[in-house]
Design a protein around this motif. Structure first.
Motif, PDB file in Angstrom:
ATOM      1  N   MET A   1       0.849  -1.173   0.000  1.00 55.93           N
ATOM      2  CA  MET A   1       0.000   0.000   0.000  1.00 55.93           C
ATOM      3  C   MET A   1       0.888   1.227   0.000  1.00 55.93           C
ATOM      4  SD  MET A   1      -2.841   1.352   2.785  1.00 55.93           S
ATOM      5  CE  MET A   1      -3.680  -0.180   2.901  1.00 55.93           C
ATOM      6  N   ILE A   2       0.480   2.199  -0.774  1.00 58.91           N
ATOM      7  CA  ILE A   2       1.153   3.504  -0.744  1.00 58.91           C
ATOM      8  C   ILE A   2       0.146   4.536  -0.262  1.00 58.91           C
ATOM      9  CG2 ILE A   2       2.800   2.934  -2.560  1.00 58.91           C
ATOM     10  CD1 ILE A   2       1.047   4.637  -4.454  1.00 58.91           C
ATOM     11  N   TYR A   3       0.650   5.544   0.385  1.00 60.38           N
ATOM     12  CA  TYR A   3      -0.243   6.590   0.859  1.00 60.38           C
ATOM     13  C   TYR A   3       0.512   7.901   0.979  1.00 60.38           C
ATOM     14  CZ  TYR A   3       1.698   4.795   5.263  1.00 60.38           C
ATOM     15  OH  TYR A   3       2.528   4.342   6.254  1.00 60.38           O
ATOM     16  N   SER A   4      -0.266   8.990   0.906  1.00 58.01           N
ATOM     17  CA  SER A   4       0.320  10.313   1.070  1.00 58.01           C
ATOM     18  C   SER A   4      -0.725  11.231   1.688  1.00 58.01           C
ATOM     19  CB  SER A   4       0.792  10.884  -0.260  1.00 58.01           C
ATOM     20  OG  SER A   4      -0.314  11.109  -1.112  1.00 58.01           O
TER      21      SER A   4
ATOM     22  N   LEU B   1      -5.692  11.895   3.943  1.00 59.41           N
ATOM     23  CA  LEU B   1      -4.713  10.947   3.433  1.00 59.41           C
ATOM     24  C   LEU B   1      -5.334  10.180   2.285  1.00 59.41           C
ATOM     25  CD1 LEU B   1      -2.032   9.045   4.973  1.00 59.41           C
ATOM     26  CD2 LEU B   1      -3.829   7.559   4.128  1.00 59.41           C
ATOM     27  N   LYS B   2      -4.598  10.018   1.213  1.00 62.52           N
ATOM     28  CA  LYS B   2      -5.026   9.211   0.071  1.00 62.52           C
ATOM     29  C   LYS B   2      -4.135   7.975   0.011  1.00 62.52           C
ATOM     30  CE  LYS B   2      -6.804  13.128  -2.369  1.00 62.52           C
ATOM     31  NZ  LYS B   2      -6.804  13.987  -3.519  1.00 62.52           N
ATOM     32  N   TYR B   3      -4.734   6.849  -0.347  1.00 63.90           N
ATOM     33  CA  TYR B   3      -3.970   5.603  -0.390  1.00 63.90           C
ATOM     34  C   TYR B   3      -4.420   4.727  -1.543  1.00 63.90           C
ATOM     35  CZ  TYR B   3      -8.095   3.697   1.991  1.00 63.90           C
ATOM     36  OH  TYR B   3      -9.379   3.333   2.314  1.00 63.90           O
ATOM     37  N   SER B   4      -3.563   3.801  -1.933  1.00 57.39           N
ATOM     38  CA  SER B   4      -3.911   2.828  -2.972  1.00 57.39           C
ATOM     39  C   SER B   4      -3.020   1.601  -2.805  1.00 57.39           C
ATOM     40  CB  SER B   4      -3.751   3.425  -4.376  1.00 57.39           C
ATOM     41  OG  SER B   4      -2.399   3.770  -4.605  1.00 57.39           O
TER      42      SER B   4
ATOM     43  N   PHE C   1      -7.184  -1.370  -5.233  1.00 57.88           N
ATOM     44  CA  PHE C   1      -8.044  -0.467  -4.478  1.00 57.88           C
ATOM     45  C   PHE C   1      -7.397   0.897  -4.295  1.00 57.88           C
ATOM     46  CE2 PHE C   1      -5.397  -2.633  -1.387  1.00 57.88           C
ATOM     47  CZ  PHE C   1      -4.969  -1.615  -0.551  1.00 57.88           C
ATOM     48  N   SER C   2      -8.233   1.862  -3.988  1.00 61.11           N
ATOM     49  CA  SER C   2      -7.766   3.194  -3.624  1.00 61.11           C
ATOM     50  C   SER C   2      -8.776   3.780  -2.654  1.00 61.11           C
ATOM     51  CB  SER C   2      -7.626   4.096  -4.849  1.00 61.11           C
ATOM     52  OG  SER C   2      -8.883   4.292  -5.456  1.00 61.11           O
TER      53      SER C   2
END
Length: 84
Positions: free
Chosen positions: A1-4, A76-79, A60-61
């Motif tokens: 998972m990445i997020y910012s 926070l946004k993630y995918s 997913f996001s």
């Protein structure tokens, strides 16, 4: 998972600490049906956590946010997804 993402505006040290303590509570409430970060909504007093996710485990996001007295203070946004 990445997020910012993270806190928004000019939060003080105490507000930042309160925000992340609340976030840890929300993330601890994740269910086995919704494994993407935290629950869809969690409220404790004047703080409200929202989490909106799209897709399935393989792709997913989503976006989560925290409001304090109705004002957004964290986003926070993630995918993520399965790696083949």
């Amino acid at each position: 998972m990445i997020y910012s993402g993270g806190t928004i505006d000019n939060l003080t040290g105490n507000d930042i600490k309160e925000t992340y303590e609340f976030l840890r509570k929300a993330l601890g409430l994740v269910s086995t049906n919704d494994i993407y970060r935290g629950p869809s909504k969690y409220q404790d007093g004047i703080l409200v956590y929202y989490n909106e996710v799209h897709g399935h485990l393989n792709n997913f996001s989503g976006q989560e946010m925290i409001l304090k007295n109705g004002k957004e203070i964290y986003e926070l946004k993630y995918s993520g997804g399965l790696i083949k």
